[in-house]
Design a protein around this motif. Structure first.
Motif, PDB file in Angstrom:
ATOM      1  N   ILE A   7       0.842  -1.205   0.000  1.00  0.00           N
ATOM      2  CA  ILE A   7       0.000   0.000   0.000  1.00  0.00           C
ATOM      3  C   ILE A   7       0.872   1.248   0.000  1.00  0.00           C
ATOM      4  CG2 ILE A   7      -1.590   1.371   1.434  1.00  0.00           C
ATOM      5  CD1 ILE A   7      -2.888  -1.318   2.215  1.00  0.00           C
ATOM      6  N   ILE A   8       1.916   1.240   0.828  1.00  0.00           N
ATOM      7  CA  ILE A   8       2.820   2.404   0.885  1.00  0.00           C
ATOM      8  C   ILE A   8       3.474   2.621  -0.480  1.00  0.00           C
ATOM      9  CG2 ILE A   8       4.928   3.342   1.923  1.00  0.00           C
ATOM     10  CD1 ILE A   8       4.150   1.942   4.513  1.00  0.00           C
ATOM     11  N   ILE A  10       2.320   1.670  -3.472  1.00  0.00           N
ATOM     12  CA  ILE A  10       1.303   2.176  -4.413  1.00  0.00           C
ATOM     13  C   ILE A  10       1.050   3.657  -4.151  1.00  0.00           C
ATOM     14  CG2 ILE A  10      -1.133   2.009  -5.090  1.00  0.00           C
ATOM     15  CD1 ILE A  10      -0.931  -1.007  -4.408  1.00  0.00           C
ATOM     16  N   ASN A  11       0.967   4.005  -2.852  1.00  0.00           N
ATOM     17  CA  ASN A  11       0.718   5.393  -2.480  1.00  0.00           C
ATOM     18  C   ASN A  11       1.813   6.316  -3.003  1.00  0.00           C
ATOM     19  OD1 ASN A  11       1.387   7.524  -0.013  1.00  0.00           O
ATOM     20  ND2 ASN A  11      -0.751   7.418  -0.613  1.00  0.00           N
ATOM     21  N   ARG A  12       3.067   5.894  -2.827  1.00  0.00           N
ATOM     22  CA  ARG A  12       4.171   6.737  -3.279  1.00  0.00           C
ATOM     23  C   ARG A  12       4.162   6.870  -4.811  1.00  0.00           C
ATOM     24  NH1 ARG A  12       3.575   7.223   1.239  1.00  0.00           N
ATOM     25  NH2 ARG A  12       5.095   7.156   2.936  1.00  0.00           N
ATOM     26  N   LEU A  14       1.544   6.712  -6.708  1.00  0.00           N
ATOM     27  CA  LEU A  14       0.419   7.595  -7.044  1.00  0.00           C
ATOM     28  C   LEU A  14       0.798   9.061  -6.839  1.00  0.00           C
ATOM     29  CD1 LEU A  14      -2.739   5.826  -5.599  1.00  0.00           C
ATOM     30  CD2 LEU A  14      -2.346   6.503  -7.951  1.00  0.00           C
ATOM     31  N   ILE A  15       1.454   9.348  -5.714  1.00  0.00           N
ATOM     32  CA  ILE A  15       1.840  10.733  -5.434  1.00  0.00           C
ATOM     33  C   ILE A  15       2.809  11.225  -6.505  1.00  0.00           C
ATOM     34  CG2 ILE A  15       3.116  12.216  -3.822  1.00  0.00           C
ATOM     35  CD1 ILE A  15       1.894  10.604  -1.548  1.00  0.00           C
ATOM     36  N   SER A  18       0.986  11.761  -9.745  1.00  0.00           N
ATOM     37  CA  SER A  18       0.122  12.950  -9.686  1.00  0.00           C
ATOM     38  C   SER A  18       0.943  14.211  -9.900  1.00  0.00           C
ATOM     39  CB  SER A  18      -0.572  13.048  -8.327  1.00  0.00           C
ATOM     40  OG  SER A  18      -1.203  11.866  -8.017  1.00  0.00           O
TER      41      SER A  18
ATOM     42  N   ALA B  88      -4.485  10.930  -3.181  1.00  0.00           N
ATOM     43  CA  ALA B  88      -3.418  10.021  -2.755  1.00  0.00           C
ATOM     44  C   ALA B  88      -2.901  10.385  -1.367  1.00  0.00           C
ATOM     45  CB  ALA B  88      -2.274  10.051  -3.763  1.00  0.00           C
ATOM     46  N   VAL B  89      -2.923  11.667  -1.038  1.00  0.00           N
ATOM     47  CA  VAL B  89      -2.423  12.065   0.286  1.00  0.00           C
ATOM     48  C   VAL B  89      -3.519  11.944   1.346  1.00  0.00           C
ATOM     49  CG1 VAL B  89      -1.457  13.959   1.640  1.00  0.00           C
ATOM     50  CG2 VAL B  89      -0.693  13.607  -0.701  1.00  0.00           C
ATOM     51  N   PRO B 224      -8.454   3.496  -0.038  1.00  0.00           N
ATOM     52  CA  PRO B 224      -7.706   2.320   0.433  1.00  0.00           C
ATOM     53  C   PRO B 224      -6.186   2.455   0.320  1.00  0.00           C
ATOM     54  CG  PRO B 224      -9.501   1.695  -1.051  1.00  0.00           C
ATOM     55  CD  PRO B 224      -9.361   3.165  -1.144  1.00  0.00           C
ATOM     56  N   VAL B 225      -5.698   3.392  -0.492  1.00  0.00           N
ATOM     57  CA  VAL B 225      -4.236   3.493  -0.660  1.00  0.00           C
ATOM     58  C   VAL B 225      -3.694   4.892  -0.323  1.00  0.00           C
ATOM     59  CG1 VAL B 225      -3.984   1.652  -2.366  1.00  0.00           C
ATOM     60  CG2 VAL B 225      -4.554   3.943  -3.137  1.00  0.00           C
ATOM     61  N   SER B 226      -4.503   5.721   0.325  1.00  0.00           N
ATOM     62  CA  SER B 226      -4.027   7.082   0.593  1.00  0.00           C
ATOM     63  C   SER B 226      -3.021   7.097   1.740  1.00  0.00           C
ATOM     64  CB  SER B 226      -5.209   7.999   0.913  1.00  0.00           C
ATOM     65  OG  SER B 226      -5.844   7.541   2.069  1.00  0.00           O
ATOM     66  N   THR B 227      -2.266   8.184   1.827  1.00  0.00           N
ATOM     67  CA  THR B 227      -1.268   8.306   2.902  1.00  0.00           C
ATOM     68  C   THR B 227      -1.954   8.326   4.266  1.00  0.00           C
ATOM     69  OG1 THR B 227      -0.047   9.688   1.361  1.00  0.00           O
ATOM     70  CG2 THR B 227       0.749   9.646   3.602  1.00  0.00           C
ATOM     71  N   ARG B 229      -4.639   7.152   6.682  1.00  0.00           N
ATOM     72  CA  ARG B 229      -5.459   5.953   6.745  1.00  0.00           C
ATOM     73  C   ARG B 229      -5.920   5.701   8.166  1.00  0.00           C
ATOM     74  NH1 ARG B 229      -4.845   2.302   3.049  1.00  0.00           N
ATOM     75  NH2 ARG B 229      -4.561   0.545   4.435  1.00  0.00           N
ATOM     76  N   HIS B 282       1.463   7.268   7.674  1.00  0.00           N
ATOM     77  CA  HIS B 282       2.638   6.498   7.260  1.00  0.00           C
ATOM     78  C   HIS B 282       3.913   7.248   7.621  1.00  0.00           C
ATOM     79  CE1 HIS B 282       0.469   3.314   5.615  1.00  0.00           C
ATOM     80  NE2 HIS B 282      -0.027   3.971   4.583  1.00  0.00           N
ATOM     81  N   ILE B 283       4.807   7.364   6.641  1.00  0.00           N
ATOM     82  CA  ILE B 283       6.131   7.913   6.927  1.00  0.00           C
ATOM     83  C   ILE B 283       6.084   9.399   7.271  1.00  0.00           C
ATOM     84  CG2 ILE B 283       6.817   8.619   4.593  1.00  0.00           C
ATOM     85  CD1 ILE B 283       9.488   7.222   5.192  1.00  0.00           C
ATOM     86  N   ALA B 284       5.019  10.075   6.818  1.00  0.00           N
ATOM     87  CA  ALA B 284       4.985  11.518   6.998  1.00  0.00           C
ATOM     88  C   ALA B 284       4.953  11.922   8.470  1.00  0.00           C
ATOM     89  CB  ALA B 284       3.775  12.095   6.286  1.00  0.00           C
TER      90      ALA B 284
END
Lengths: 49, 492
Positions: A7-8, A10-12, A14-15, A18, B88-89, B224-227, B229, B282-284
């Motif tokens: 998921i992480i 995929i998220n990265r 996507l970012i 974008s 995404a964020v 489901p895949v956003s930063t 969650r 997440h990492i943020a």
């Protein structure tokens, strides 16, 4: 790779994608269309267009 | 107070503050005219009509349709990029915290009138309606049904959007007599939709967001895949269903914490009796702090790690700076071509090829910098990065050869490049020097003072020169003008 890591990842992706889309969009000059639309009163949005 | 409970408690205040911030053009509310400044080029995350008298930015769905419907572009990469970036964020956190029409519905639902229900009958089928609206009204009709000029109408705005009717239509019709004369069927149609939704919002929780909003449908896909969650600690969860009872969207949060329906209002997190629900960036957030910040019981961070991170940051900064300057140059060149249909003087295939190589090198520096920061604690990170920097030096050397060939083939190019060096010296001068110095990374990181000081001086010098040199002609112009030494048409 665990689900969480997938998921992480995929998220990265996507970012990153974008940001890339935004840069290409700006480069193509789409922002001009957006600005042109946004600074005029949108009759359709108001319901009188 | 746990942070989720804090945000949940003050959610409506955050929504109101965001609305005030993004609709802060007060003169619009008195004059009946809209803001026309440059900030309107930016898409704000929520469904905020750009014809609202106070709006300082653009509505993403309106902008999407505007570009789809224009006779210049078929697809809107910019607007879709912005929407997917927000999605995404944050996912539908935007719906819960940053949407003005969501705030209106939230407040209406608080009115103690009649029975309170969550869903309309046939909820499951109706909840798919927003996808139909997204595809049919926002994408298909707004891009395919074009008039004789090749333009298409924004169908969603025209026939459905209650946010436009509430925040733009009603205020402008009240404030501006000119618009009152133009009222027709469309206005009454949109007013009817708005009133139905507002009445429904008193009884049902957020009917527009659940069944009609195309922006929510788009953001929901990213949930489901956003930063940001919501996560469930299965060891604490007793499956009591308290989260579902607290959820206005009627989601079984303990089973699907990141459902596409979830607007991230955090009711569930606040209501969970065992504290099994939590949020993460997440990492943020926490992960980032764990990785890079010293704990309270750590007295001193490893100086080698600190130096590695600083070098990584310098590489990221310098490469981003260079990329921005290149972007500026390409926008400028495109503007010249757009206005005059003539390419700028500096255009030639070999120059384009070299620019491409230079940007590629810069991107490699950027990637190296990021990887250096992320792997700052690994012993071999510095060595491997230094090696790749040496490869970049070879590429720069090839670029120099390319420049010489270009000058031989096209001598006037020297003038253009000299002008480039004067206006944006960083890509041409700064990057090779910095790359050269960074190839001595291992020495810098291992505390060799000479290398470190040399790098610092060079870095600061190139940044200062890059920032100051473009200002010289302007400063000179003003100095001459103030001394009365300029002719007519000079700097005023």
């Amino acid at each position: 790779m665990t689900d969480e890591k997938k998921i992480i990842l995929i998220n990265r992706i996507l970012i990153f994608a974008s940001i890339l889309l935004v840069i290409i969009g700006v480069w193509r000059g789409e922002v001009g269309v957006v600005l042109n639309k946004a600074v005029k009163v949108c009759m359709q949005c108001m319901g009188i267009g | 107070m746990k942070k989720e409970r804090f945000f949940h408690k003050y959610r409506h205040w955050i929504q109101a503050a965001w609305f005030a911030l993004t609709n802060g053009y007060l003169r619009g509310y008195t004059s009946g005219k809209i803001y026309t400044g440059n900030t309107k080029v930016l898409c704000f995350p929520g469904l905020n009509c750009y014809s609202c008298p106070g709006a300082l930015g653009a509505c993403p769905i309106g902008s999407l349709q505007a570009v789809f419907g224009s006779n210049t572009y078929r697809v809107s990469l910019y607007v879709f990029g912005v929407i997917s970036l927000f999605g995404a964020v944050m996912g539908r956190l935007v719906c819960g915290f940053l949407c003005p029409f969501g705030l209106v519905q939230d407040l209406l639902y608080k009115i103690p009138f009649g029975p309170k229900r969550k869903n309309l009958p046939n909820h499951k089928i109706l909840s798919k309606l927003r996808y139909v609206i997204l595809i049919l009204f926002v994408v298909l009709l707004s891009s395919l049904v074009k008039d004789v000029t090749g333009m298409a109408a924004p169908w969603f705005c025209e026939w459905i959007c209650p946010s436009g009717a509430l925040f733009a239509g009603i205020p402008l019709v009240i404030l501006n007599p000119g618009f009152r004369t133009a009222i027709g069927f469309h206005f009454w149609w949109k007013l009817a939709i708005l009133l139905i939704l507002l009445f429904l919002s008193v009884v049902y929780y957020r009917p527009f967001c659940k069944y009609l909003c195309p922006l929510g449908a788009l953001y929901g896909v990213f949930n489901p895949v956003s930063t940001f969650r919501i996560k469930v600690d299965q060891t604490k969860c007793v499956k009591c269903g308290g989260c579902q009872r607290a959820c206005g969207m009627d989601i079984r949060t303990f089973e699907t914490p990141n459902s596409t329906e979830c607007i991230r209002c955090l009711n569930c997190v606040s209501a969970c009796p065992t504290g099994a629900l939590d949020t993460t960036w997440h990492i943020a957030g926490k992960d980032f702090a764990d990785r890079y910040l010293a704990k309270s019981d750590e007295t001193l961070a490893n100086p080698e790690v600190v130096r590695t991170v600083i070098l990584g940051c310098a590489m990221v900064f310098s490469s981003l700076f260079t990329l921005l300057l290149h972007l500026r140059s390409s926008v400028y060149a495109n503007f010249i071509y757009f206005m005059t249909n003539v390419y700028p003087a500096s255009y030639s295939p070999i120059v384009m090829g070299m620019n491409f190589a230079k940007v590629t090198v810069t991107v490699l520096v950027l990637i190296n910098g990021i990887s250096l920061i992320l792997q700052c604690k690994k012993a071999d990170a510095v060595r491997s990065s230094a090696q790749s920097m040496k490869i970049l030096q070879v590429i720069y050397l090839l670029l120099c050869v390319g420049m010489i060939i270009a000058i031989v083939l096209n001598p006037p190019i020297i003038g253009v490049w000299l002008n480039n060096i004067l206006t944006s010296p960083f890509p041409l001068l700064g990057m090779p020097f910095i790359t050269l110095t960074l190839s001595r990374l291992d020495k810098i990181v291992h505390g060799e003072k000479k290398a470190g000081i040399g790098f610092a001086i060079l870095f600061v010098f190139t940044i200062l020169v890059s920032l100051l040199i473009p200002l010289f002609p302007i400063l000179l112009g003003y100095a001459l003008a103030s001394a009365g030494l300029t002719g007519s048409g000079a700097v005023q």
